[in-house]
Design a protein around this motif. Structure first.
Motif, PDB file in Angstrom:
ATOM      1  N   TYR A   1      -3.673   9.245 -40.518  1.00 51.07           N
ATOM      2  CA  TYR A   1      -4.621  10.306 -40.871  1.00 51.07           C
ATOM      3  C   TYR A   1      -4.270  10.837 -42.258  1.00 51.07           C
ATOM      4  N   PRO A   2      -5.186  10.736 -43.225  1.00 50.83           N
ATOM      5  CA  PRO A   2      -4.871  11.192 -44.590  1.00 50.83           C
ATOM      6  C   PRO A   2      -4.491  12.668 -44.618  1.00 50.83           C
ATOM      7  N   THR A   3      -3.455  12.980 -45.375  1.00 46.48           N
ATOM      8  CA  THR A   3      -2.976  14.359 -45.453  1.00 46.48           C
ATOM      9  C   THR A   3      -4.064  15.303 -45.948  1.00 46.48           C
ATOM     10  N   LYS A   4      -4.827  14.879 -46.953  1.00 46.56           N
ATOM     11  CA  LYS A   4      -5.887  15.734 -47.494  1.00 46.56           C
ATOM     12  C   LYS A   4      -6.939  16.037 -46.431  1.00 46.56           C
ATOM     13  N   ALA A   5      -7.237  15.048 -45.599  1.00 46.38           N
ATOM     14  CA  ALA A   5      -8.218  15.267 -44.533  1.00 46.38           C
ATOM     15  C   ALA A   5      -7.675  16.232 -43.489  1.00 46.38           C
ATOM     16  N   LEU A   6      -6.386  16.116 -43.172  1.00 45.30           N
ATOM     17  CA  LEU A   6      -5.763  17.045 -42.233  1.00 45.30           C
ATOM     18  C   LEU A   6      -5.800  18.465 -42.781  1.00 45.30           C
ATOM     19  N   GLN A   7      -5.463  18.585 -44.055  1.00 48.98           N
ATOM     20  CA  GLN A   7      -5.434  19.907 -44.672  1.00 48.98           C
ATOM     21  C   GLN A   7      -6.815  20.554 -44.704  1.00 48.98           C
ATOM     22  N   SER A   8      -7.853  19.723 -44.872  1.00 40.68           N
ATOM     23  CA  SER A   8      -9.228  20.235 -44.970  1.00 40.68           C
ATOM     24  C   SER A   8      -9.921  20.322 -43.620  1.00 40.68           C
ATOM     25  N   GLY A   9      -9.264  19.836 -42.555  1.00 42.88           N
ATOM     26  CA  GLY A   9      -9.879  19.864 -41.234  1.00 42.88           C
ATOM     27  C   GLY A   9     -11.018  18.880 -41.083  1.00 42.88           C
ATOM     28  N   LEU A  10     -10.958  17.744 -41.798  1.00 42.04           N
ATOM     29  CA  LEU A  10     -12.034  16.757 -41.758  1.00 42.04           C
ATOM     30  C   LEU A  10     -11.832  15.775 -40.613  1.00 42.04           C
ATOM     31  N   GLU A  11     -12.890  15.483 -39.892  1.00 43.53           N
ATOM     32  CA  GLU A  11     -12.877  14.451 -38.864  1.00 43.53           C
ATOM     33  C   GLU A  11     -14.266  13.839 -38.762  1.00 43.53           C
ATOM     34  N   GLY A  12     -14.362  12.728 -38.043  1.00 43.55           N
ATOM     35  CA  GLY A  12     -15.651  12.053 -37.893  1.00 43.55           C
ATOM     36  C   GLY A  12     -15.461  10.560 -37.734  1.00 43.55           C
ATOM     37  N   THR A  13     -16.555   9.812 -37.847  1.00 42.95           N
ATOM     38  CA  THR A  13     -16.538   8.359 -37.661  1.00 42.95           C
ATOM     39  C   THR A  13     -17.020   7.667 -38.927  1.00 42.95           C
ATOM     40  N   VAL A  14     -16.243   6.691 -39.365  1.00 40.08           N
ATOM     41  CA  VAL A  14     -16.598   5.892 -40.536  1.00 40.08           C
ATOM     42  C   VAL A  14     -17.014   4.503 -40.050  1.00 40.08           C
ATOM     43  N   ASN A  15     -18.251   4.123 -40.302  1.00 37.70           N
ATOM     44  CA  ASN A  15     -18.741   2.795 -39.923  1.00 37.70           C
ATOM     45  C   ASN A  15     -18.469   1.823 -41.063  1.00 37.70           C
ATOM     46  N   VAL A  16     -17.615   0.845 -40.792  1.00 34.19           N
ATOM     47  CA  VAL A  16     -17.214  -0.136 -41.804  1.00 34.19           C
ATOM     48  C   VAL A  16     -17.897  -1.466 -41.510  1.00 34.19           C
ATOM     49  N   THR A  17     -18.560  -2.012 -42.507  1.00 30.65           N
ATOM     50  CA  THR A  17     -19.212  -3.312 -42.358  1.00 30.65           C
ATOM     51  C   THR A  17     -18.450  -4.363 -43.160  1.00 30.65           C
TER      52      THR A  17
ATOM     53  N   VAL B   1     -17.791  -2.134 -37.576  1.00 28.44           N
ATOM     54  CA  VAL B   1     -16.804  -1.532 -36.674  1.00 28.44           C
ATOM     55  C   VAL B   1     -16.706  -0.044 -36.978  1.00 28.44           C
ATOM     56  N   PRO B   2     -16.862   0.826 -35.979  1.00 28.91           N
ATOM     57  CA  PRO B   2     -16.699   2.270 -36.201  1.00 28.91           C
ATOM     58  C   PRO B   2     -15.227   2.669 -36.112  1.00 28.91           C
ATOM     59  N   ILE B   3     -14.748   3.419 -37.099  1.00 31.04           N
ATOM     60  CA  ILE B   3     -13.385   3.941 -37.108  1.00 31.04           C
ATOM     61  C   ILE B   3     -13.466   5.454 -36.927  1.00 31.04           C
ATOM     62  N   SER B   4     -12.960   5.949 -35.802  1.00 28.59           N
ATOM     63  CA  SER B   4     -13.054   7.383 -35.493  1.00 28.59           C
ATOM     64  C   SER B   4     -11.781   8.102 -35.894  1.00 28.59           C
ATOM     65  N   PHE B   5     -11.957   9.252 -36.523  1.00 35.64           N
ATOM     66  CA  PHE B   5     -10.851  10.120 -36.900  1.00 35.64           C
ATOM     67  C   PHE B   5     -11.023  11.440 -36.161  1.00 35.64           C
ATOM     68  N   LEU B   6     -10.080  11.752 -35.279  1.00 33.18           N
ATOM     69  CA  LEU B   6     -10.125  12.983 -34.495  1.00 33.18           C
ATOM     70  C   LEU B   6      -8.884  13.802 -34.792  1.00 33.18           C
ATOM     71  N   LEU B   7      -9.098  15.024 -35.230  1.00 36.94           N
ATOM     72  CA  LEU B   7      -7.976  15.900 -35.548  1.00 36.94           C
ATOM     73  C   LEU B   7      -7.201  16.273 -34.294  1.00 36.94           C
ATOM     74  N   PRO B   8      -5.872  16.283 -34.362  1.00 34.23           N
ATOM     75  CA  PRO B   8      -5.098  16.845 -33.253  1.00 34.23           C
ATOM     76  C   PRO B   8      -5.418  18.324 -33.128  1.00 34.23           C
ATOM     77  N   LEU B   9      -5.270  18.868 -31.924  1.00 31.02           N
ATOM     78  CA  LEU B   9      -5.545  20.278 -31.695  1.00 31.02           C
ATOM     79  C   LEU B   9      -4.722  21.138 -32.654  1.00 31.02           C
ATOM     80  N   GLY B  10      -5.407  21.960 -33.417  1.00 28.18           N
ATOM     81  CA  GLY B  10      -4.724  22.874 -34.315  1.00 28.18           C
ATOM     82  C   GLY B  10      -4.584  22.376 -35.730  1.00 28.18           C
TER      83      GLY B  10
END
Length: 266
Positions: A65-81, A133-142
């Motif tokens: 999980y990218p540190t910048k995404a963790l810091q910004s609270g970003l999550e979601g699904t990236v569809n990669v073709t 292929v969908p790649i899902s990023f889900l933030l851990p609680l908190g």
């Protein structure tokens, strides 16, 4: 020519025409695959070497999980073709709908670093196939913000009957900022020798309580164990981490529970 012979010749001609038409229709319906054509639908789709379950395990184990995404609270699904070539390697990797630069880049890294595929087959031969292929990023609680309030997480004694659950007006933050906290974690991390030998990577979610004085207490693991000394190192890091600025309610400091991942990357 006798009528009988005329009918015989006519039937032969019609049969020849019918046969030619059937052959032409067959060739039109089942053309030979073009060498460079990319197919979206095939008779036998491409699959990862080892199977879909093993591939899903690879994605889950190797996601960082990218540190910048963790810091910004970003999550979601990236569809990669991408395209599975006839050799089984992948090419033309791209994101269909960008989510964020950090998450998009990590999704592409995962796909490019994955195992080879068993190529697709169509009409008797190997062909190139486009796969998504969908790649899902889900933030851990908190992570990236305050955890939901519970009787233990954000409390303030407001009545003789006991503590009352509140929602902090100002969530807890690391002293110096979130970026400084993750930099401290990376700088002070001691990668266990056993985990290094076994080439084990991943993230260890750690739960802890931020006290009104900013100290971190009640540190414990909050998710799947990685083993090989990584779990113990994650606990050590959080226990030794600098103080936080506590959460506040009506101007007063209150307790808050937090869960953050400690990331291990070789």
């Amino acid at each position: 020519m006798l009528p009988f012979l005329r009918r015989l010749v006519l039937l032969g001609a019609l049969s020849a025409v019918s046969l030619s038409a059937a052959q032409a229709q067959k060739k039109l319906k089942y053309p030979k695959p073009q060498p460079d054509q990319i197919y979206d639908a095939v008779q036998k789709p491409a699959v990862p070497v080892g199977g879909l379950q093993a591939y899903a395990g690879y994605l889950a184990k190797n996601q960082q999980y990218p540190t910048k995404a963790l810091q910004s609270g970003l999550e979601g699904t990236v569809n990669v073709t991408f395209v599975v070539e006839k050799s089984g390697v992948i090419s033309n990797v791209a994101v269909l709908q960008p989510l964020s630069p950090a998450l998009d880049a990590e999704a592409i890294r995962l796909i490019k670093g994955g195992p080879k595929w068993t190529p697709a087959e169509h009409r008797g031969g190997r062909v190139r196939q486009r796969v998504t292929v969908p790649i899902s990023f889900l933030l851990p609680l908190g992570a990236g913000g305050p955890a939901p309030a519970t009787a233990e997480e954000q409390t303030v004694p407001t009545s003789p009957g006991g503590p009352t659950v509140v929602k902090a007006e100002q969530p807890a933050r690391p002293v110096g900022g979130t970026e400084a906290f993750f930099e401290w974690i990376q700088k002070n991390q001691r990668y266990p020798d056993l985990a290094r030998q076994r080439k084990i990577e991943g993230r260890v979610p750690v739960e802890f309580m931020i006290q009104p004085d900013g100290s971190l207490t009640d540190v414990k693991l909050a998710g799947k164990r990685l083993g090989s000394g990584l779990d113990e190192e994650a606990l050590r890091l959080i226990k030794a981490a600098p103080k936080w600025e506590p959460a506040r309610f009506q101007g007063k400091p209150v307790k808050q529970k937090m869960v953050l991942p400690v990331i291990f990357q070789l």
